[in-house]
Design a protein around this motif. Structure first.
Motif, PDB file in Angstrom:
ATOM      1  N   GLU A 212       0.829  -1.211   0.000  1.00 39.52           N
ATOM      2  CA  GLU A 212       0.000   0.000   0.000  1.00 39.52           C
ATOM      3  C   GLU A 212       0.862   1.260   0.000  1.00 39.52           C
ATOM      4  O   GLU A 212       0.528   2.254  -0.654  1.00 39.52           O
ATOM      5  N   ILE A 213       1.966   1.205   0.725  1.00 38.82           N
ATOM      6  CA  ILE A 213       2.900   2.340   0.728  1.00 38.82           C
ATOM      7  C   ILE A 213       3.401   2.610  -0.685  1.00 38.82           C
ATOM      8  O   ILE A 213       3.462   3.755  -1.138  1.00 38.82           O
ATOM      9  N   ARG A 214       3.742   1.545  -1.398  1.00 40.48           N
ATOM     10  CA  ARG A 214       4.285   1.703  -2.749  1.00 40.48           C
ATOM     11  C   ARG A 214       3.205   2.139  -3.738  1.00 40.48           C
ATOM     12  O   ARG A 214       3.488   2.838  -4.709  1.00 40.48           O
ATOM     13  N   ASP A 215       1.959   1.698  -3.516  1.00 39.21           N
ATOM     14  CA  ASP A 215       0.877   2.069  -4.428  1.00 39.21           C
ATOM     15  C   ASP A 215       0.541   3.556  -4.334  1.00 39.21           C
ATOM     16  O   ASP A 215       0.208   4.184  -5.344  1.00 39.21           O
ATOM     17  N   TYR A 220       0.518   8.494   1.722  1.00 36.94           N
ATOM     18  CA  TYR A 220       0.953   8.097   3.062  1.00 36.94           C
ATOM     19  C   TYR A 220       2.177   8.883   3.542  1.00 36.94           C
ATOM     20  O   TYR A 220       2.523   8.820   4.720  1.00 36.94           O
ATOM     21  N   ARG A 221       2.779   9.635   2.636  1.00 37.33           N
ATOM     22  CA  ARG A 221       3.852  10.544   3.053  1.00 37.33           C
ATOM     23  C   ARG A 221       3.272  11.710   3.862  1.00 37.33           C
ATOM     24  O   ARG A 221       3.965  12.300   4.695  1.00 37.33           O
ATOM     25  N   GLY A 242       0.088  -9.194  14.947  1.00 34.70           N
ATOM     26  CA  GLY A 242      -0.300  -7.789  14.949  1.00 34.70           C
ATOM     27  C   GLY A 242      -1.597  -7.607  14.203  1.00 34.70           C
ATOM     28  O   GLY A 242      -2.209  -8.574  13.731  1.00 34.70           O
ATOM     29  N   PRO A 243      -2.052  -6.409  14.062  1.00 40.71           N
ATOM     30  CA  PRO A 243      -3.311  -6.152  13.354  1.00 40.71           C
ATOM     31  C   PRO A 243      -3.161  -6.445  11.873  1.00 40.71           C
ATOM     32  O   PRO A 243      -2.052  -6.440  11.331  1.00 40.71           O
ATOM     33  N   PRO A 244      -4.261  -6.745  11.198  1.00 37.78           N
ATOM     34  CA  PRO A 244      -4.185  -6.948   9.750  1.00 37.78           C
ATOM     35  C   PRO A 244      -3.579  -5.716   9.086  1.00 37.78           C
ATOM     36  O   PRO A 244      -3.909  -4.585   9.430  1.00 37.78           O
ATOM     37  N   LEU A 245      -2.695  -5.955   8.144  1.00 40.90           N
ATOM     38  CA  LEU A 245      -2.033  -4.835   7.493  1.00 40.90           C
ATOM     39  C   LEU A 245      -2.898  -4.311   6.342  1.00 40.90           C
ATOM     40  O   LEU A 245      -2.578  -4.434   5.174  1.00 40.90           O
ATOM     41  N   GLY A 246      -4.026  -3.759   6.709  1.00 38.67           N
ATOM     42  CA  GLY A 246      -4.899  -3.141   5.724  1.00 38.67           C
ATOM     43  C   GLY A 246      -4.736  -1.637   5.762  1.00 38.67           C
ATOM     44  O   GLY A 246      -3.903  -1.107   6.485  1.00 38.67           O
ATOM     45  N   ASP A 247      -5.587  -0.928   5.014  1.00 42.30           N
ATOM     46  CA  ASP A 247      -5.440   0.524   4.974  1.00 42.30           C
ATOM     47  C   ASP A 247      -6.351   1.223   5.977  1.00 42.30           C
ATOM     48  O   ASP A 247      -6.487   2.441   5.974  1.00 42.30           O
ATOM     49  N   LEU A 291      11.781   4.595   4.143  1.00 42.61           N
ATOM     50  CA  LEU A 291      10.483   4.565   3.462  1.00 42.61           C
ATOM     51  C   LEU A 291      10.574   5.143   2.059  1.00 42.61           C
ATOM     52  O   LEU A 291       9.930   4.635   1.122  1.00 42.61           O
ATOM     53  N   GLU A 292      11.361   6.200   1.883  1.00 47.92           N
ATOM     54  CA  GLU A 292      11.538   6.783   0.553  1.00 47.92           C
ATOM     55  C   GLU A 292      12.157   5.762  -0.402  1.00 47.92           C
ATOM     56  O   GLU A 292      11.747   5.645  -1.561  1.00 47.92           O
ATOM     57  N   VAL A 293      13.146   5.013   0.085  1.00 49.51           N
ATOM     58  CA  VAL A 293      13.794   4.003  -0.755  1.00 49.51           C
ATOM     59  C   VAL A 293      12.830   2.867  -1.068  1.00 49.51           C
ATOM     60  O   VAL A 293      12.664   2.456  -2.227  1.00 49.51           O
ATOM     61  N   LEU A 294      12.161   2.342  -0.046  1.00 48.47           N
ATOM     62  CA  LEU A 294      11.280   1.189  -0.233  1.00 48.47           C
ATOM     63  C   LEU A 294      10.026   1.542  -1.023  1.00 48.47           C
ATOM     64  O   LEU A 294       9.380   0.653  -1.584  1.00 48.47           O
TER      65      LEU A 294
END
Length: 331
Positions: A212-215, A220-221, A242-247, A291-294
């Motif tokens: 989601e970060i990449r999409d 998200y920035r 952990g919690p589901p990694l949803g948006d 995060l910028e790189v990934l």
């Protein structure tokens, strides 16, 4: 010291339990980078009992036997234990590594001996006589070979880079399940980058996946997209629940402006201020750079950060069979 006609003394026989235990903790450390402190408590107690037991046997034997026990035991407790503590204090060891060395200092103050046919193991016994010191030096020597192996692997694949001795390229979609640290920033390669446990903490805190970060990196920035009620970040372990990694559901897309993003890009400051403690010493800038790189790169350099417990286990096995790799060569 073995007794005539016996395989080994009872304390030395009991010390062999260290082999399967250290094999298990080494495997667990590789898979999870987590070793519970509960492992070391009973092990320490047994080590203390064996230390006293050996002391009583040496005292009853009298003469040179007592001195042969006292000197290496003093070196083990008075030298190896402080070394383990200092390396942990200055960040050279993890907590599990330091505890393992403390246990070894108790468990192996002197050289054990095992009669196997016409042989007596270890094959080489050093004048120092402190077996825990031998295990430590063996572990260091084994650890030195790991960067060499990484460099050979990277060179064989044509991956020549300044960080080829400490890492290798990894596809972005494998990063959430990978241990270690990122060796890249927007400015280029680095020897110290974002800790991947801290990355997982951040993603779980926001309830996001790296996909989601990449999409939508621009969305998200912007720190205005941070959740009103963040999720528990866990400890960042790959296996942590952990919690589901949803948006987080349908969230209205806020208007992105340079002013809003500039206050706290990616919400890094807010994340680190909200969690208890620290994210393995991660700074807001390190988190933002990672995060910028990934968010854009398809492949990134990752340092696996091989746990020191692996060289410790290998060093223990070598010590039990051969002895001291370093000093045994010269004495």
């Amino acid at each position: 010291m073995t007794l005539s006609g016996t395989f080994a003394t009872v304390p030395d026989l009991l010390r062999l339990v260290a082999v399967p235990v250290f094999a298990w903790v080494a495997i667990r450390d590789v898979k999870t980078r987590r070793v519970s402190s509960s492992v070391w408590i009973p092990f320490s107690l047994l080590g203390a009992v064996l230390l006293v037991w050996d002391g009583v046997l040496a005292w009853n034997a009298g003469g040179g036997r007592w001195l042969a026990f006292l000197v290496p035991a003093a070196i083990s407790l008075g030298f190896v234990v402080p070394i383990a503590y200092l390396f942990w204090w200055f960040g050279g060891f993890g907590g599990a590594d330091a505890k393992a060395l403390l246990v070894i200092a108790l468990f192996f103050p002197t050289f054990p001996q095992y009669a196997v046919g016409s042989w007596t193991l270890p094959l080489s016994i050093t004048p120092i006589g402190a077996f825990s010191f031998t295990i430590l030096t063996n572990a260091v020597l084994v650890g030195v070979t790991i960067p060499v192996a990484l460099a050979i692997r990277n060179a064989a694949a044509g991956r020549i880079a300044p960080v080829m001795f400490i890492g290798w390229p990894t596809a972005w979609n494998r990063v959430p399940q990978t241990h270690g640290s990122l060796l890249e920033t927007p400015a280029g390669l680095t020897r110290r980058g974002l800790d991947l446990d801290a990355l997982r903490m951040y993603l779980r805190w926001r309830g996001l996946s790296l996909t989601e970060i990449r999409d939508q990196p621009g969305r998200y920035r912007d720190p205005t997209t941070l959740p009103d009620e963040p999720n528990p970040p866990t400890d960042g372990a790959v296996t942590a629940s952990g919690p589901p990694l949803g948006d987080g559901g349908d969230v209205e897309m806020p208007e992105l402006t340079d002013e809003s993003v500039g206050t706290d890009p990616w919400g890094a400051d807010a994340f680190l201020a909200d969690i208890e403690g620290t994210a393995y010493g991660t700074t807001p800038d390190e988190l933002r750079d990672g995060l910028e790189v990934l968010a854009t790169e398809e492949t990134v350099w990752i340092s696996p950060g091989t746990p020191f417990l692996v060289p410790v286990f290998v060093g223990l096995v070598i010590a039990l069979v051969y002895g001291d790799l370093l000093l045994g060569t010269f004495f």
